[in-house]
Design a protein around this motif. Structure first.
Motif, short mmCIF file in Angstrom:
data_model
loop_
_atom_site.label_atom_id
_atom_site.label_comp_id
_atom_site.label_asym_id
_atom_site.label_seq_id
_atom_site.Cartn_x
_atom_site.Cartn_y
_atom_site.Cartn_z
N HIS A 184 14.16 19.77 9.81
CA HIS A 184 13.60 19.35 11.08
C HIS A 184 13.54 20.51 12.08
O HIS A 184 14.27 21.47 11.97
N ARG A 185 12.61 20.34 13.00
CA ARG A 185 12.46 21.29 14.11
C ARG A 185 11.77 20.57 15.25
O ARG A 185 11.13 19.53 15.05
N LEU A 186 11.92 21.10 16.44
CA LEU A 186 11.23 20.52 17.58
C LEU A 186 9.72 20.71 17.38
O LEU A 186 9.27 21.81 17.02
N ALA A 187 8.97 19.64 17.60
CA ALA A 187 7.52 19.73 17.44
C ALA A 187 6.92 20.57 18.55
O ALA A 187 7.41 20.56 19.69
N ALA A 188 5.87 21.29 18.20
CA ALA A 188 5.21 22.14 19.20
C ALA A 188 4.53 21.26 20.23
O ALA A 188 4.02 20.20 19.92
N GLY B 48 0.82 -1.20 0.00
CA GLY B 48 0.00 0.00 0.00
C GLY B 48 0.85 1.25 0.00
O GLY B 48 2.08 1.19 0.08
N LEU B 49 0.18 2.39 -0.09
CA LEU B 49 0.82 3.69 -0.03
C LEU B 49 0.06 4.58 0.93
O LEU B 49 -1.18 4.62 0.91
N MET B 50 0.79 5.31 1.75
CA MET B 50 0.22 6.36 2.58
C MET B 50 0.83 7.68 2.12
O MET B 50 2.06 7.76 1.92
N VAL B 51 0.02 8.69 1.93
CA VAL B 51 0.52 10.00 1.50
C VAL B 51 0.75 10.85 2.75
O VAL B 51 -0.18 11.10 3.53
N VAL B 52 1.99 11.28 2.93
CA VAL B 52 2.42 11.94 4.17
C VAL B 52 3.00 13.32 3.86
O VAL B 52 3.78 13.48 2.92
N ASP B 53 2.62 14.31 4.65
CA ASP B 53 3.18 15.66 4.50
C ASP B 53 4.39 15.88 5.40
O ASP B 53 5.35 16.55 5.01
N THR B 54 4.34 15.34 6.60
CA THR B 54 5.44 15.51 7.56
C THR B 54 5.38 14.36 8.56
O THR B 54 4.32 13.77 8.75
N PHE B 55 6.52 14.02 9.15
CA PHE B 55 6.50 12.93 10.13
C PHE B 55 7.28 13.33 11.37
O PHE B 55 8.07 14.29 11.36
N TYR B 56 7.04 12.59 12.44
CA TYR B 56 7.58 12.92 13.75
C TYR B 56 8.33 11.73 14.33
O TYR B 56 7.90 10.58 14.17
N GLU B 57 9.41 12.01 15.02
CA GLU B 57 10.21 10.95 15.64
C GLU B 57 10.59 11.36 17.07
O GLU B 57 10.76 12.55 17.36
N ASN B 58 10.72 10.35 17.92
CA ASN B 58 11.25 10.57 19.26
C ASN B 58 12.77 10.48 19.20
O ASN B 58 13.31 9.50 18.68
N VAL B 59 13.45 11.48 19.70
CA VAL B 59 14.91 11.46 19.75
C VAL B 59 15.36 11.89 21.14
O VAL B 59 14.62 12.53 21.89
N GLU B 60 16.58 11.54 21.46
CA GLU B 60 17.14 11.94 22.75
C GLU B 60 17.74 13.33 22.64
O GLU B 60 18.56 13.60 21.76
N GLY B 61 17.31 14.22 23.51
CA GLY B 61 17.80 15.58 23.49
C GLY B 61 19.15 15.72 24.15
O GLY B 61 19.69 14.76 24.73
N PRO B 62 19.77 16.90 24.09
CA PRO B 62 21.08 17.14 24.71
C PRO B 62 21.10 16.86 26.20
O PRO B 62 22.14 16.51 26.75
N ASP B 63 19.94 16.99 26.85
CA ASP B 63 19.86 16.74 28.29
C ASP B 63 19.55 15.29 28.62
O ASP B 63 19.36 14.94 29.78
N GLY B 64 19.52 14.42 27.57
CA GLY B 64 19.23 13.01 27.79
C GLY B 64 17.75 12.69 27.84
O GLY B 64 17.37 11.52 27.92
N VAL C 90 10.75 15.40 17.36
CA VAL C 90 11.26 16.20 16.25
C VAL C 90 10.39 15.99 15.02
O VAL C 90 10.01 14.85 14.70
N GLN C 91 10.06 17.07 14.35
CA GLN C 91 9.23 17.02 13.15
C GLN C 91 10.13 17.14 11.92
O GLN C 91 10.99 18.02 11.84
N PHE C 92 9.92 16.24 10.94
CA PHE C 92 10.70 16.24 9.70
C PHE C 92 9.76 16.51 8.52
O PHE C 92 8.73 15.85 8.38
#
Length: 310
Positions: free
Chosen positions: A306-310, A197-213, A218-220
């Protein structure tokens, strides 16, 4: 892992983009209002698309959605009444004597009132917002598949339960909303080369470890602004005991990360295939899996800002 995405949820736009037809029968089955079952988790944009429906079948689906909205609104109104009473009781208690319990009741009731009012406003709101199209694991989305060589849009849950597996696989394998490329001929063998199948996506989000651990989201987003055509696997699950309803569900395929995604702290990226490969991807030859890997190797590489998600 692609834990969340903002998708193209309105089926009318997918029809215009691809020329696909909509499986209204399966949308109707998903949205069928039954007081004895829980409301399916669906993005508001997918629900509201039926508001503009013109055919009798589309209007019938919208009528079912309105029934769910009315039932949910009634429940929220009851919650509001109960929490407003809790808040008033706690505030009276505080006037008589300061206690930890009363302060906690004020805080908790206030938060619950705010959330309930927000949900009620969303149910009544007709104008769209970006967040209306966001999905998470367990939420349904419109997925494009090929049936008899024709593109069809079906509603599927974003967490794949492969046919033949027990229902408790959802709890045993909670990460099955993504399918790793290196496991396609192992865990995902029943679907790879068979049901794509196919999903049409405008933007996606991931969990990442920040500088403070600590975790941060993060939104891509592709710098080109073009929608992503995300390669997916799907399955039609049927309960052998005949007790559970049929389930259409899917997983997005992930590959090694794009360099900019890796630099942002994440180790996977969903596969964004080229438009010229859509036909071959959706109509796979199970005897030529190498051809499918070549589609992956020739995927699109937009720079993902990318940017931090609101």
């Amino acid at each position: 892992m692609c834990y969340s995405a903002q998708i193209e949820a309105a089926y009318q736009k997918l029809v215009r983009m691809t020329g696909a037809t909509v499986s209204l029968q399966e949308f109707a089955a998903l949205y069928a209002h039954d007081p004895g079952k829980k409301r399916p988790k669906t993005p508001k944009a997918m629900d509201d698309a039926f508001r503009a429906g013109t055919s009798a079948a589309e209007r019938a689906v919208w009528a079912e959605i309105q029934q769910w909205n009315q039932a949910e609104a009634a429940t929220l109104e009851q919650e509001l009444f109960a929490n407003r009473k809790r808040l008033a009781d706690a505030e009276r208690s505080l006037q008589a004597k300061e206690t930890k319990k009363a302060r906690e009741d004020v805080r908790i009731a206030g938060n619950k009132i705010e959330r309930a009012m927000g949900k009620l406003a969303d149910l009544k709101r007709a104008e769209g917002k970006d967040r209306d199209s966001r999905i998470f694991p367990g939420v349904y989305a419109p997925v494009i598949v090929s049936e008899g060589g024709k593109l069809t849009i079906k509603p599927m849950r974003y967490q794949c339960r492969l046919a033949g597996k027990p229902a408790n696989y959802d709890q045993r394998f909670p990460g099955t909303y993504n399918a790793r490329r290196d496991s396609l001929e192992k865990f995902w063998a029943p679907a790879f080369g068979h049901t794509h199948g196919l999903m049409v996506v405008d933007t996606f989000y991931e969990n990442v470890e920040g500088p403070d651990g600590k975790n941060q989201v993060v939104q891509f987003t592709p710098r080109t602004g073009e929608p992503m055509l995300v390669a997916c696997l799907w399955s039609h699950w049927v309960d052998p005991a005949g007790k559970e309803p049929d389930l259409l569900s899917f997983a997005a395929i992930t590959d090694d990360p794009e360099p900019e995604v890796a630099a942002a702290g994440h180790d996977r990226t969903i596969i964004n295939i080229k438009p010229e490969h859509v036909g071959a991807w959706l109509n796979p030859d199970p005897t030529d899996l190498a051809a499918l890997y070549r589609i992956f190797d020739d995927k699109r590489h937009p720079f993902y800002e990318h940017r931090l998600a609101a």
